[in-house]
Structure formats: C-alpha cells, structure tokens
Design an enzyme around this catalytic site. Sequence first.
Site, PDB file in Angstrom:
ATOM      1  N   LYS A 196      35.865  42.139  45.612  1.00 36.81           N
ATOM      2  CA  LYS A 196      36.292  42.419  44.250  1.00 36.81           C
ATOM      3  C   LYS A 196      37.509  41.632  43.879  1.00 36.81           C
ATOM      4  O   LYS A 196      38.304  41.326  44.760  1.00 36.81           O
ATOM      5  CB  LYS A 196      36.512  43.914  44.069  1.00 36.81           C
ATOM      6  N   LYS A 202      39.658  42.343  49.006  1.00 34.51           N
ATOM      7  CA  LYS A 202      40.169  42.532  47.665  1.00 34.51           C
ATOM      8  C   LYS A 202      41.275  41.547  47.358  1.00 34.51           C
ATOM      9  O   LYS A 202      42.214  41.380  48.133  1.00 34.51           O
ATOM     10  CB  LYS A 202      40.706  43.948  47.669  1.00 34.51           C
TER      11      LYS A 202
HETATM   12  C1  PBG Z   1      42.870  51.179  44.887  1.00 32.24           C
HETATM   13  C2  PBG Z   1      41.876  50.537  44.026  1.00 32.24           C
HETATM   14  C3  PBG Z   1      42.058  49.714  42.897  1.00 32.24           C
HETATM   15  C4  PBG Z   1      40.784  49.465  42.405  1.00 32.24           C
HETATM   16  C5  PBG Z   1      39.880  50.100  43.249  1.00 32.24           C
HETATM   17  N1  PBG Z   1      40.573  50.730  44.254  1.00 32.24           N
HETATM   18  C6  PBG Z   1      43.276  49.242  42.203  1.00 32.24           C
HETATM   19  C7  PBG Z   1      44.268  48.366  42.829  1.00 32.24           C
HETATM   20  O1  PBG Z   1      44.078  47.719  43.848  1.00 32.24           O
HETATM   21  O2  PBG Z   1      45.356  48.334  42.239  1.00 32.24           O
HETATM   22  C8  PBG Z   1      40.464  48.693  41.175  1.00 32.24           C
HETATM   23  C9  PBG Z   1      39.147  48.998  40.556  1.00 32.24           C
HETATM   24  C10 PBG Z   1      38.973  48.513  39.153  1.00 32.24           C
HETATM   25  O3  PBG Z   1      39.815  47.785  38.587  1.00 32.24           O
HETATM   26  O4  PBG Z   1      37.941  48.862  38.572  1.00 32.24           O
HETATM   27  N2  PBG Z   1      43.551  50.377  45.779  1.00 32.24           N
END
Ligand code: PBG
Length: 330
Positions: free
Chosen positions: A253, A193
């Site tokens: 992602k 991520k």
């Molecule tokens: C939790 C998480 C996030 C997302 C998925 N799991 C947010 C973040 O990292 O702040 C984002 C998903 C989306 O934007 O659709 N850590």
Amino acid sequence: MGFPISRLRRLRKNEKIRELVSDVHLDKSDLVYPVFVKEDLINEGKIASIPGQSYSPLSGVGRIAEKCETLGVHGLLLFGIPREKDVLGRKAYSDGGIVQKAIRLVKKKSDLVVFTDVCLCQYTTHGHCGVLTKDGVNNDRTLKLLAKIALSHARAGADFVAPSAMMDGQVKAIRDALDEEGFDDTGIMSYSKFASSFYGPFRDAVDSAPKRVKGLPYITDRSTYQMDFRSLSQAMREISLDIDEGADIVLIKPALPYLDVIKEARRRFNVPIAAYQVSGEYTMLKLAVERGLLDEKRSFLESLTSIKRSGASFIVTYAALDVARWLSAG
Ligand code: PBG
C-alpha cells in the site's frame, strides 16, 4: 506481421469478444472491505474525510458482515477506534477492546475471512505506530506490544492479523507469540507500506496523525519506519524479510501509485500479494465523481482492474460493496 494483415480491432469488435480475449477479470471474490468500528457509538456516523464511508458501532458490525456475504465479498479488514488513548496504546491489546469484540461478533454471525490491522497509532496519544521515547520510536519495545495485540486478535478469532507498524522483526515477533500460544492456524498478512501522503483521509477519520505530547519529541511523520517511496529495492528487501519471518500474505500500500512494486513483488515471490487502495486514492476518485468529472463505476472498475492486472491476488478497498453490486448487475 504488420498492417494490413494484422488488425487488432478484430479483437475489439464487440463486448463479448473483448471479454473473451481479456487477460484479467475483476471479481467480487477479489475484494476485502475495511470497516471502522468505533467504541461508544450508538448509531452509524458518516466519516467526513472518506466520502460514502461510515463508522460502525459494535452493534452494526453484524449487519455489515451480512451485507458482505449477500454481495459475495469474502473478507473484512477491521480497524478499531477506542474511546481512550494513552502513551502506550494499551487499549489495542485489551481482550475487551472494541476491535476484539467486533472480531468475535463477525465470526459468530458469518463465515467471512477476518483480517485485523495490528498497529498502535489509533491507540496512542502521540499517534505513532510504536513506543515513543526521547530517542524516537523504539523498535524492539514496540515488538512486544504488537505481539500482544496480535494475540488478542487471534484469541478473538481473527483469521489473519495484519501488522502495519513497519517495525523491523514484527512478523517474527508475532509468529513466535502466536505459535507459543497454539495459534498456528492464525495467519499473518504483513503490510509493505510506504510513507505516503495518501493516508491523509484515514488519519483524519481515526485521529491517528502524529501529535504533540508533553515530555516527548514531536515527530511529524512516519518516515523513520514506513518505506521511502523512492526505493523499490528496499521494498523488495522488506518483503523478502517478512516472508522469511513467516508472512503468509504480503499487502502492498498504497496501490495505484505503486503498481510497479506490486508487479515486481509478484514476479519475485511465491506468496499471495495483496494491494490496498488506500483512503487518499479512493477519496480522489470519489471527489472527482462528485464534481461530475469522472464516471464512478467506470473509474473504479478501471483502477481496481489495473491493480489486479499488476499482479494483486486481492484488493482491500472502501469501494468493495459498491463494486460487488456493480459486478453482480453485470
Ligand atoms: C495504521 C494504518 C494506516 C492505514 C492503514 N493502517 C495509516 C498510517 O499508516 O498512517 C492507512 C489506510 C488508508 O489510508 O486507507 N498504521
């Protein structure tokens, strides 16, 4: 051989030919639907920041599962929104927590594949994905909590736990904990991520943006743990470590601004690579559709097919149900 012998328009003459010669087909079975289950909610409530999406009360989860099964969507990614937060995010690993209850319900009512987000940010008062101390977000103390969260999800029946906290060693900590308790069948989908602005609508929806808490440092973003978007090599190293630690699936992602990352991961590694079309990507399209600037069906099918073309085995998307409907209609 060039023109006039080669004429690529022969391959584009009509829809049947175009379909026959295409390299990628988006299918309903490529889609996973994210669901937000909110504690203490009685009726479904619209999510203001993510157009067309709703919070579900626990009692509504069965209906969503049924809808997915009818439409041919195979999986759900469950997020819980607790009533109470605390500094350590204790509600995240309670066996009676909202997401744990939702997992049990979905497994009872359906054969869907259940993925669960394993993180602390919705559950902590400061909004960080780990244990916040005066020195910052503490990696190794967070690992213990992530393992507890994952175990509570496994006990409830999750098929794949999906750690998204981006702590070093999180996959190993979870794999060890799962195996120690006999959950060797529970898989791990590890998030790769990036620290991205495209999570904005999600953070608004689940109230997980970093916040000021008395006595703790105020760290406004997640860039000390989420990946820097300027580095492909770090992403590859992260994925390689996650696989060594026992990741069964890797989820990248955001998706559309990161197709090169998906493609490179697909080329290098022999695990399924999934992609998450995150809230910001989805919302940009929806708002342009609302303004009459884009055609909804065509722009979503094009974006998702591109994500698949880059090498994704499946895609987590808020548009899953609509897309499944469009694909069924032909
Ligand atoms: C939790 C998480 C996030 C997302 C998925 N799991 C947010 C973040 O990292 O702040 C984002 C998903 C989306 O934007 O659709 N850590």
